[in-house]
Design a protein around this motif. Sequence first.
Motif, PDB file in Angstrom:
ATOM      1  N   TYR A   1      20.485  71.133  30.244  1.00 15.29           N
ATOM      2  CA  TYR A   1      21.955  71.835  30.453  1.00 15.29           C
ATOM      3  C   TYR A   1      22.864  70.616  30.180  1.00 15.29           C
ATOM      4  N   LYS A   2      23.915  70.855  29.281  1.00 12.76           N
ATOM      5  CA  LYS A   2      24.890  69.832  29.335  1.00 12.76           C
ATOM      6  C   LYS A   2      25.816  69.474  30.530  1.00 12.76           C
ATOM      7  N   GLN A   3      25.565  70.377  31.496  1.00 19.43           N
ATOM      8  CA  GLN A   3      26.189  70.044  32.847  1.00 19.43           C
ATOM      9  C   GLN A   3      25.534  69.189  33.566  1.00 19.43           C
ATOM     10  N   VAL A   4      24.187  68.970  33.441  1.00 15.50           N
ATOM     11  CA  VAL A   4      23.314  67.915  33.829  1.00 15.50           C
ATOM     12  C   VAL A   4      23.606  66.626  33.537  1.00 15.50           C
ATOM     13  N   LYS A   5      23.755  66.706  32.053  1.00 17.14           N
ATOM     14  CA  LYS A   5      24.144  65.453  31.458  1.00 17.14           C
ATOM     15  C   LYS A   5      25.522  64.897  31.809  1.00 17.14           C
ATOM     16  N   GLU A   6      26.614  65.548  32.014  1.00 16.60           N
ATOM     17  CA  GLU A   6      27.884  65.301  32.531  1.00 16.60           C
ATOM     18  C   GLU A   6      27.721  64.947  33.764  1.00 16.60           C
ATOM     19  N   GLU A   7      26.970  65.312  34.492  1.00 15.34           N
ATOM     20  CA  GLU A   7      26.935  64.847  36.132  1.00 15.34           C
ATOM     21  C   GLU A   7      26.370  63.330  36.060  1.00 15.34           C
ATOM     22  N   LEU A   8      25.515  63.134  34.967  1.00 15.82           N
ATOM     23  CA  LEU A   8      25.062  61.583  34.943  1.00 15.82           C
ATOM     24  C   LEU A   8      25.843  60.819  34.071  1.00 15.82           C
ATOM     25  N   GLY A   9      27.115  61.217  33.613  1.00 18.74           N
ATOM     26  CA  GLY A   9      27.732  60.507  32.763  1.00 18.74           C
ATOM     27  C   GLY A   9      27.249  60.331  31.397  1.00 18.74           C
ATOM     28  N   LEU A  10      26.732  61.344  31.063  1.00 24.37           N
ATOM     29  CA  LEU A  10      26.056  61.267  29.598  1.00 24.37           C
ATOM     30  C   LEU A  10      26.797  62.218  28.514  1.00 24.37           C
ATOM     31  N   SER A  11      27.068  61.659  27.509  1.00 27.21           N
ATOM     32  CA  SER A  11      28.033  62.457  26.610  1.00 27.21           C
ATOM     33  C   SER A  11      27.154  63.428  25.662  1.00 27.21           C
ATOM     34  N   ALA A  12      27.627  64.431  24.873  1.00 22.25           N
ATOM     35  CA  ALA A  12      26.758  65.405  23.972  1.00 22.25           C
ATOM     36  C   ALA A  12      25.886  64.700  23.272  1.00 22.25           C
ATOM     37  N   GLU A  13      26.599  63.556  22.587  1.00 19.44           N
ATOM     38  CA  GLU A  13      25.838  62.714  21.821  1.00 19.44           C
ATOM     39  C   GLU A  13      24.713  61.805  22.200  1.00 19.44           C
ATOM     40  N   ASP A  14      24.433  61.662  23.708  1.00 17.93           N
ATOM     41  CA  ASP A  14      23.529  60.841  24.321  1.00 17.93           C
ATOM     42  C   ASP A  14      22.199  61.684  24.407  1.00 17.93           C
ATOM     43  N   THR A  15      21.205  60.862  24.304  1.00 21.61           N
ATOM     44  CA  THR A  15      19.775  61.616  24.409  1.00 21.61           C
ATOM     45  C   THR A  15      19.572  61.765  25.972  1.00 21.61           C
ATOM     46  N   TYR A  16      18.993  62.731  25.941  1.00 23.27           N
ATOM     47  CA  TYR A  16      18.365  62.841  27.472  1.00 23.27           C
ATOM     48  C   TYR A  16      16.905  63.038  27.208  1.00 23.27           C
ATOM     49  N   TYR A  17      16.150  62.362  28.193  1.00 22.95           N
ATOM     50  CA  TYR A  17      14.678  62.387  28.028  1.00 22.95           C
ATOM     51  C   TYR A  17      13.975  63.000  29.180  1.00 22.95           C
ATOM     52  N   ASN A  18      12.869  63.461  28.867  1.00 24.19           N
ATOM     53  CA  ASN A  18      11.764  64.113  29.759  1.00 24.19           C
ATOM     54  C   ASN A  18      11.062  62.766  30.308  1.00 24.19           C
ATOM     55  N   ALA A  19      10.674  63.082  31.563  1.00 23.81           N
ATOM     56  CA  ALA A  19      10.032  62.202  32.109  1.00 23.81           C
ATOM     57  C   ALA A  19       8.388  62.204  32.781  1.00 23.81           C
ATOM     58  N   GLY A  20       7.962  63.448  32.103  1.00 23.86           N
ATOM     59  CA  GLY A  20       6.666  63.659  32.048  1.00 23.86           C
ATOM     60  C   GLY A  20       5.309  62.635  31.790  1.00 23.86           C
ATOM     61  N   VAL A  21       5.963  61.997  30.584  1.00 20.64           N
ATOM     62  CA  VAL A  21       5.336  60.934  29.953  1.00 20.64           C
ATOM     63  C   VAL A  21       6.107  59.835  29.920  1.00 20.64           C
ATOM     64  N   LEU A  22       5.682  58.684  30.406  1.00 14.59           N
ATOM     65  CA  LEU A  22       6.423  57.361  30.300  1.00 14.59           C
ATOM     66  C   LEU A  22       5.791  56.212  29.929  1.00 14.59           C
ATOM     67  N   LEU A  23       6.148  55.392  28.835  1.00 12.69           N
ATOM     68  CA  LEU A  23       5.565  54.148  28.559  1.00 12.69           C
ATOM     69  C   LEU A  23       6.318  53.078  29.129  1.00 12.69           C
ATOM     70  N   ILE A  24       5.903  52.454  30.061  1.00 18.38           N
ATOM     71  CA  ILE A  24       6.782  51.647  30.822  1.00 18.38           C
ATOM     72  C   ILE A  24       6.572  49.999  30.712  1.00 18.38           C
ATOM     73  N   ASP A  25       7.402  49.090  30.520  1.00 22.37           N
ATOM     74  CA  ASP A  25       7.267  47.636  30.591  1.00 22.37           C
ATOM     75  C   ASP A  25       7.513  47.300  31.959  1.00 22.37           C
ATOM     76  N   LEU A  26       6.406  47.260  32.862  1.00 26.05           N
ATOM     77  CA  LEU A  26       6.807  47.140  34.274  1.00 26.05           C
ATOM     78  C   LEU A  26       7.183  45.693  34.408  1.00 26.05           C
ATOM     79  N   GLN A  27       6.884  44.615  33.684  1.00 23.78           N
ATOM     80  CA  GLN A  27       7.295  43.448  33.888  1.00 23.78           C
ATOM     81  C   GLN A  27       9.040  43.261  33.600  1.00 23.78           C
ATOM     82  N   ALA A  28       9.576  43.962  32.548  1.00 27.57           N
ATOM     83  CA  ALA A  28      10.951  44.264  32.473  1.00 27.57           C
ATOM     84  C   ALA A  28      11.573  44.907  33.509  1.00 27.57           C
ATOM     85  N   TRP A  29      10.842  46.046  33.984  1.00 30.31           N
ATOM     86  CA  TRP A  29      11.111  46.920  35.077  1.00 30.31           C
ATOM     87  C   TRP A  29      11.572  46.136  36.453  1.00 30.31           C
TER      88      TRP A  29
END
Length: 323
Positions: free
Chosen positions: A137-165
Amino acid sequence: MNIVYASNDNYARHLGVSMCSLFESSKKEKNITVYILSVNLGQESRDKLNQIGEAYGRNIHYIEAGDLNSRFSHQVDTGRFDISTLGRLFIGKLLPENVKRLIYLDCDTVVVRSLAYVWKQNLEDCIIGAVPEPTIYKQVKEELGLSAEDTYYNAGVLLIDLQAWRQENAESKLLQLYAEKNGKLFANDQDLINGGLKGRIKTLMPACNFFTNYRYFHYWDLVRQSPAYRQIPKEEFMKAKAHPVVIHYMGDERPWKAGNWNHYRLAYEKFLRQTPWKGYPKEEGARAYMAAYHIMDYLTFLCPPIRQVISKIYLKKAMKKYG
């Protein structure tokens, strides 16, 4: 290859199915180590999970996350989600220092092709890699400061560079954002990852995390809902429908609910039969809803605006609690 799950007893069966599918689909991979972030995962559940690991000769390590509420300086309201999912916010501290890279999987996933495809993805200078979720939902993106052009990602599968994290102190950034939002967000840690790590998320192709209800969406409709989805070639979207690497049972049409007609339910049922939970009965009480949900899926394909109307009704109700 390091794989991480987060679970409690309620999701242990689904974790077992996902883990069995992981091992079965990755037999050619020499080194796979599974870390389970346990939120009071009982011994009976652990014994069953260990049986799966032993059957495939794989190592399973349990890391007790304890009372997650106590890890926050403020109250958290996870709403319709279980608090165990918040365990992944603390992966930098919970996992051993020698773990530099990992794949995080939600328990409601089934791996049907080797995760080597995901593991080999180049994150470049990003901290994590994830698959876009254009129907948010666009309202969710707006709450996070994301614009309509920004990508919103699903977190069900994440490849993580834990060292950088760890080096960039991602945990603190996410917890700070959570505090600013008073511990209350529509999709909890998924929202935090999108808002707190904006610009540091690498786009992965949908086969890495294919949402089962997207089978009924048209590519052009997803682009209409989120112009940023054009970064996903149509060919990749269509390929993911037919040949996903990871199936994610996102949405209410879950394969463990009686009466569900999920097109991808057979994958879950196949691996369930290979676990100690074989023969476990499906959850009753929602057959009519499952039928209505599946009808909505077909209406989504035939007339996409219908789903938008239904989604707006759901959002209006949800925002009264989470907004």
